[in-house]
Design a protein around this motif. Structure first.
Motif, PDB file in Angstrom:
ATOM      1  N   SER A 166       5.816 -19.417-103.019  1.00 28.77           N
ATOM      2  CA  SER A 166       6.675 -18.502-104.367  1.00 28.77           C
ATOM      3  C   SER A 166       6.125 -17.069-103.915  1.00 28.77           C
ATOM      4  O   SER A 166       6.801 -16.363-104.758  1.00 28.77           O
ATOM      5  N   GLN A 167       5.146 -16.635-102.927  1.00 26.94           N
ATOM      6  CA  GLN A 167       4.969 -15.046-102.730  1.00 26.94           C
ATOM      7  C   GLN A 167       6.200 -14.775-102.676  1.00 26.94           C
ATOM      8  O   GLN A 167       6.292 -13.534-102.582  1.00 26.94           O
ATOM      9  N   LEU A 169       9.311 -15.085-103.985  1.00 29.45           N
ATOM     10  CA  LEU A 169      10.190 -14.522-105.038  1.00 29.45           C
ATOM     11  C   LEU A 169       9.446 -13.104-106.205  1.00 29.45           C
ATOM     12  O   LEU A 169      10.204 -12.438-107.114  1.00 29.45           O
ATOM     13  N   ASN A 170       8.467 -13.081-105.810  1.00 32.24           N
ATOM     14  CA  ASN A 170       7.779 -11.437-106.173  1.00 32.24           C
ATOM     15  C   ASN A 170       7.219 -10.931-105.631  1.00 32.24           C
ATOM     16  O   ASN A 170       6.036 -10.081-105.307  1.00 32.24           O
ATOM     17  N   THR A 171       8.288  -9.821-104.887  1.00 32.31           N
ATOM     18  CA  THR A 171       7.769  -9.319-104.145  1.00 32.31           C
ATOM     19  C   THR A 171       8.544  -8.098-104.630  1.00 32.31           C
ATOM     20  O   THR A 171       9.281  -8.232-105.456  1.00 32.31           O
ATOM     21  N   ASN A 172       8.327  -6.718-104.794  1.00 32.31           N
ATOM     22  CA  ASN A 172       8.733  -5.210-104.931  1.00 32.31           C
ATOM     23  C   ASN A 172       8.655  -4.261-103.869  1.00 32.31           C
ATOM     24  O   ASN A 172       7.881  -4.217-103.102  1.00 32.31           O
ATOM     25  N   SER A 176       6.664  -2.638-100.928  1.00 33.14           N
ATOM     26  CA  SER A 176       7.051  -3.256 -99.038  1.00 33.14           C
ATOM     27  C   SER A 176       6.856  -2.768 -98.636  1.00 33.14           C
ATOM     28  O   SER A 176       6.508  -2.903 -97.424  1.00 33.14           O
ATOM     29  N   GLN A 257       7.234 -11.713 -96.996  1.00 31.14           N
ATOM     30  CA  GLN A 257       7.531 -11.270 -98.043  1.00 31.14           C
ATOM     31  C   GLN A 257       8.251 -10.245 -98.266  1.00 31.14           C
ATOM     32  O   GLN A 257       9.079 -10.137 -99.150  1.00 31.14           O
ATOM     33  N   ASP A 258       7.207  -9.616 -97.523  1.00 31.68           N
ATOM     34  CA  ASP A 258       7.016  -8.261 -97.667  1.00 31.68           C
ATOM     35  C   ASP A 258       8.694  -7.724 -96.579  1.00 31.68           C
ATOM     36  O   ASP A 258       9.025  -6.442 -97.219  1.00 31.68           O
ATOM     37  N   GLY A 261      11.311  -8.382 -98.945  1.00 31.46           N
ATOM     38  CA  GLY A 261      11.286  -7.874-100.115  1.00 31.46           C
ATOM     39  C   GLY A 261      12.078  -6.582 -99.649  1.00 31.46           C
ATOM     40  O   GLY A 261      12.307  -6.100-101.076  1.00 31.46           O
TER      41      GLY A 261
END
Length: 366
Positions: A166-167, A169-172, A176, A257-258, A261
């Motif tokens: 899930s993480q 999908l929640n990147t910025n 990042s 994830q970062d 992202g």
């Protein structure tokens, strides 16, 4: 509910299992989850970092061709089967899930023969030998690519896509990039050759770093732990060296994830898990399928994205030519192409695979 999840060797088999485990925990907080992995796989390190218990068994892959190592592999396979059987007997799971890699063979087979509901997840467009064998024993088969359906008993197959954490999908992007102090106004390429690294990709990327610096292109270069020191020595790389401004070289990244992202383009192998994460975020990709994997399955995976306009595929034997450098520079400078690739990539995304697998679990243990 008590669940055993088995899969390992590389991150591509481990992270889908972790994604499913977290989704189960989200829906059933009292659920007990146990991972079973091999003593030599990355799961030994990655699974505890994700907060789950893991038990290890002795097992190694069986080669299709008989070699001097075959007797040892057969002995380990039997040993692994009995170790898995004892773990299952003690844990008493309601269901057992295999997410790929040879370690899930003895685990899923033992559970199936005990009459415990089982699921295997096939991540690739062309299935591996372990899942082909297990498909005759398991209760259900979840698939990532519709192209793999023809290799399995049709009454067992469910198209789910590949579970992603899930993480992812929640990147910025700004946040990042800040982790590595990248400039928000310059393009950034992420290079990752898989959890173990890829020597030929690493060497090719090393050669083009001067061109990237010259063109104001930033690079997050993940070499794999085994090859990091060699690359750093080859380039005489130091993080504090101003010559390498905008170039970050890491042996391994746990917060993938970062990294995903932060980037505008990714250069990677074509394992099913990284492709699922790429499409979930709509990242334009240059894919270099590994020619060293069983049944050349990465090429099938990569071609699926290229045919849909989401990626450019380069063969490994083309890395030493100017094709590799030219493709990168042309793509970075073609914003319209990047936009189209991103849109096409997003169309291929399946972001609810974990939820779909949870529904299969609920149906099987009713």
């Amino acid at each position: 509910m008590r669940v055993i999840i088995s899969g390992g060797g590389t991150g591509g088999h481990i992270y889908p299992g972790v994604a499913v485990a977290k989704k189960i925990k989200e829906k059933y907080s009292e659920c007990e989850i146990l991972f079973i992995g091999s003593e030599n796989g990355l799961e030994k390190k990655l699974v505890p970092k994700e907060g789950f218990e893991i038990k290890l068994i002795s097992v190694e892959g069986l080669n299709k061709k008989i070699t001097l190592k075959t007797p040892s592999a057969v002995i380990k396979a039997f040993k692994g089967y009995f170790q898995a059987s004892n773990i299952i007997k003690g844990f008493k799971p309601d269901i057992v899930i295999g997410t790929g890699g040879y370690v899930c063979g003895p685990v899923v087979l033992s559970a199936a023969l005990k009459g415990i509901p089982t699921i295997i997840h096939e991540q690739n467009a062309f299935p591996g030998m372990t899942n082909k064998i297990l498909s005759h024993f398991t209760s259900k088969i979840a698939i990532t690519f519709k192209e793999s359906e023809k290799y399995f008993p049709k009454n067992k197959v469910v198209f789910t896509g590949n579970p992603i954490r899930s993480q992812i999908l929640n990147t910025n992007k700004t946040k990042s990039r800040g982790i590595w102090n990248f400039d928000n106004n310059k393009p950034l390429i992420l290079v990752v050759g898989g959890s173990r690294g890829a020597k030929n990709i690493n060497n090719a990327v090393s050669e083009i770093i001067p061109s990237l610096i010259q063109n104001n292109i930033q690079l997050l270069f993940v070499t794999g732990e085994q090859q990091y020191d060699e690359i750093v020595r080859k380039l005489n790389y130091k993080k504090s060296d101003k010559r390498f401004r905008g170039i970050v070289i890491e042996p391994y990244i746990f917060n993938m994830q970062d990294a995903l992202g932060a980037c505008d383009i990714i250069i990677s192998r074509a394992g099913a898990t990284i492709l699922s994460e790429i499409t979930a975020l709509g990242i334009p990709a240059i894919l270099i399928p590994s020619p060293y994997v069983a049944n050349n399955h990465q090429e099938y995976n990569a071609m699926s994205l290229e045919q849909n306009g989401a990626a450019v595929v380069i063969k490994e034997n083309q890395l030493k030519s100017d094709i590799f450098k030219d493709q990168i520079l042309n793509l970075v400078n073609n914003k319209e192409m990047l936009k189209k690739m991103s849109q096409n990539s997003s169309k291929l995304a399946v972001i609810d695979a974990s939820e779909k697998i949870c529904k299969i679990i609920e149906e099987l243990i009713k």
